[in-house]
Design a protein around this motif. Sequence first.
Motif, PDB file in Angstrom:
ATOM      1  N   LYS A 189       0.829  -1.209   0.000  1.00 35.89           N
ATOM      2  CA  LYS A 189       0.000   0.000   0.000  1.00 35.89           C
ATOM      3  C   LYS A 189       0.873   1.274   0.000  1.00 35.89           C
ATOM      4  N   ALA A 190       1.970   1.203  -0.805  1.00 32.95           N
ATOM      5  CA  ALA A 190       2.892   2.336  -0.878  1.00 32.95           C
ATOM      6  C   ALA A 190       2.977   2.923  -2.278  1.00 32.95           C
ATOM      7  N   SER A 191       2.292   2.303  -3.232  1.00 35.03           N
ATOM      8  CA  SER A 191       2.437   2.759  -4.623  1.00 35.03           C
ATOM      9  C   SER A 191       1.824   4.132  -4.857  1.00 35.03           C
ATOM     10  N   ASP A 192       0.787   4.487  -4.103  1.00 36.18           N
ATOM     11  CA  ASP A 192       0.102   5.768  -4.344  1.00 36.18           C
ATOM     12  C   ASP A 192       1.036   6.951  -4.146  1.00 36.18           C
ATOM     13  N   GLY A 225      15.737   7.401   5.689  1.00 33.36           N
ATOM     14  CA  GLY A 225      14.387   7.657   5.164  1.00 33.36           C
ATOM     15  C   GLY A 225      13.754   8.874   5.794  1.00 33.36           C
ATOM     16  N   GLY A 226      14.577   9.866   6.122  1.00 29.31           N
ATOM     17  CA  GLY A 226      14.097  11.060   6.818  1.00 29.31           C
ATOM     18  C   GLY A 226      13.103  11.892   6.037  1.00 29.31           C
ATOM     19  N   ASN A 227      13.023  11.708   4.706  1.00 28.30           N
ATOM     20  CA  ASN A 227      12.067  12.484   3.914  1.00 28.30           C
ATOM     21  C   ASN A 227      10.728  11.764   3.742  1.00 28.30           C
ATOM     22  N   PHE A 228      10.496  10.727   4.580  1.00 30.57           N
ATOM     23  CA  PHE A 228       9.210  10.030   4.587  1.00 30.57           C
ATOM     24  C   PHE A 228       8.634  10.035   6.001  1.00 30.57           C
ATOM     25  N   SER A 229       7.328   9.896   6.088  1.00 28.94           N
ATOM     26  CA  SER A 229       6.693   9.787   7.406  1.00 28.94           C
ATOM     27  C   SER A 229       6.952   8.381   7.960  1.00 28.94           C
ATOM     28  N   GLY A 262       4.796   6.055   8.821  1.00 30.56           N
ATOM     29  CA  GLY A 262       3.976   5.059   8.137  1.00 30.56           C
ATOM     30  C   GLY A 262       4.491   4.743   6.743  1.00 30.56           C
ATOM     31  N   GLN A 263       4.972   5.778   6.037  1.00 27.66           N
ATOM     32  CA  GLN A 263       5.528   5.551   4.704  1.00 27.66           C
ATOM     33  C   GLN A 263       6.802   4.718   4.760  1.00 27.66           C
ATOM     34  N   ALA A 286       2.588   1.448  12.784  1.00 27.96           N
ATOM     35  CA  ALA A 286       2.406   2.850  12.377  1.00 27.96           C
ATOM     36  C   ALA A 286       1.276   3.014  11.365  1.00 27.96           C
ATOM     37  N   LEU A 287       0.594   1.897  11.048  1.00 24.04           N
ATOM     38  CA  LEU A 287      -0.480   1.957  10.060  1.00 24.04           C
ATOM     39  C   LEU A 287      -1.842   2.078  10.744  1.00 24.04           C
ATOM     40  N   ASP A 288      -2.759   2.767  10.084  1.00 22.48           N
ATOM     41  CA  ASP A 288      -4.121   2.826  10.613  1.00 22.48           C
ATOM     42  C   ASP A 288      -4.808   1.483  10.373  1.00 22.48           C
ATOM     43  N   PHE A 289      -5.949   1.267  11.024  1.00 21.09           N
ATOM     44  CA  PHE A 289      -6.628  -0.024  10.954  1.00 21.09           C
ATOM     45  C   PHE A 289      -6.976  -0.416   9.516  1.00 21.09           C
ATOM     46  N   LYS A 290      -7.425   0.568   8.726  1.00 17.48           N
ATOM     47  CA  LYS A 290      -7.847   0.274   7.359  1.00 17.48           C
ATOM     48  C   LYS A 290      -6.657  -0.197   6.519  1.00 17.48           C
TER      49      LYS A 290
END
Length: 579
Positions: free
Chosen positions: A447-450, A467-471, A473-474, A499-503
């Motif tokens: 779920k990272a392609s978007d 990876g400091g330029n990503f959040s 979760g990313q 770090a991911l939401d439930f969905k």
Amino acid sequence: MLKIAKGRISYWAVLGAVLFMIVQVVSNLNLPNLTSDIVNNGVAKGDINYIWKIGFEMVGFSLLSIVAAIGNVFLAARTSQKWGQNLRSDIYKKVIGFSNDEFEQIETSSLITRTTNDVVQIQNVAIIMLRMMLMAPIMLIGASFLAYSKDHQLTMIFIVVVPVMLIFIGTLLYFATPLFRAMQSKTDKINQVFREGLTGVRVIRAFRQDQREQDRFEDANKDYTNNSIKANTIMALAFPIMTLIMSATNIAIIWFGSNLIGSQAMQVGNLIAFMTYAMQILMSFMMLSMVFIFIPRAQASAKRIQAVFALNSTIKEADNPTALPDTKQHELSFDHVDYRYRDAEMLALSDIDFKATSGQTVAIIGGTGSGKSTLINLIPRFYDIESGEISLDGININQLSLKDLRRAVSMVPQKANLFTGTLRSNLLYGNPDASDDELWHALDIAKASDFVKEDPDGLDMHVEQGGGNFSGGQRQRLAIARALVKRASVYVFDDSFSALDFKTDAELRAALKQDEHIQQSITVIVAQRIATVADADVILVLDNGKLVGKGTHEELKNNNKIYQEIINSQLREGALPNE
């Protein structure tokens, strides 16, 4: 230092440096003698031709000395730099092969200091030894012999001068050497505090402890600075006092030499040559004193580096490793496994027993400190068990080569760490031959392609250190994608969905189950949330390192007290939206 030099320096280059140095010193020692000849036989007699003849010889020896000095410096510099290069490479290779136990014995800040500052100390001493250490004794012996040949009476001056110089140099070494040795540990401290400040800068700001951390660094910095000031202040005394000794020696030589010339017992040219040899003798002592100051510090650095090389990994390769069978049906088995951390009294894991096969998902849940991460770290042999057996595809993992074992396991650690470069280079980390289609497929599952497609550079987008330029979760989703690109038998996710939401969590796990390759592999998930583990085929419940429950969500929900407590705590927190 000899231990860490073996196999890392060119002995031919060292021999060449020695030969060049001998030529340089012999050339320099000939110059005062030729000066004496010009004065005694050319100037005194007014023989211009003799002056030209000896003058050309002096030019020849000077040019020879220059060429030899260039050759010596080139070989000395090359030898020292290559030694440093080989040391840094070997230290890095050694550290990369450490198990987690070894990393706990030497702090990261100390390893960085040993790879950088300590190696520089070795390099500096190497070039000093190939220059001063070689030059000083050769010049000392040669100049002493030639000075004695010019006038043995004046050499009596050295009976007074040399002991005075030795006492002075010995006193300097006595006070300065411990200070120079202490500089390495103080450098470690600065690196430690600085590194903690950089990695924990968000925590420092959140708790408004900026001033406290600045004070910590200031204390470490001041301690290092004061130590350096003391050491260098002591060594700064060397030059003025040595100048005083040399000047006093010159005065004595001129005083007694003029009396000898007055009584026609010595020629003027011989006095000039004797003075030059005297300076060479004293300079040799000075160079030796400098060498003896740097050697103890380099020796301390060498011991610290050797300590890294002497630290043997507790993870031993099998003598005759067994190859993993080429099969699409995999099996992971823990057979009554016990594990204890180094020097610990209590077992970290006790009697862990379960089995998983291709297509199954094994979830591990338990309270903080229950041993979840420890358990999965045993699969790729980051630690070795105390008793029991762990097998993959029916083979004890101790009988597999580490290369084969870790090729068969793809792991997403708790902390999602990305490397400086591009997104493509990060995703290809475990499978360099993966195509772009495979990379995008892994990103889709994670779920990272978007957000990758939103960047104009796509797979070639820049990734900063860590990876400091990503959040957060990313980073986790990209780390999961990186693990999926690798074609493995066992996929391990160490609390990788936190770090991911439930969905997103649910969608990602559903995509994992639908992937054709994952269906042929074993999936191991460590999680804190019941929602994450509820649809696993087998759930392991850990409590204080013990396996207190094993079964499906429904079975454990009805029969296991610890699992029920976890459910109830998350219900109160609203962490189970579908319960």
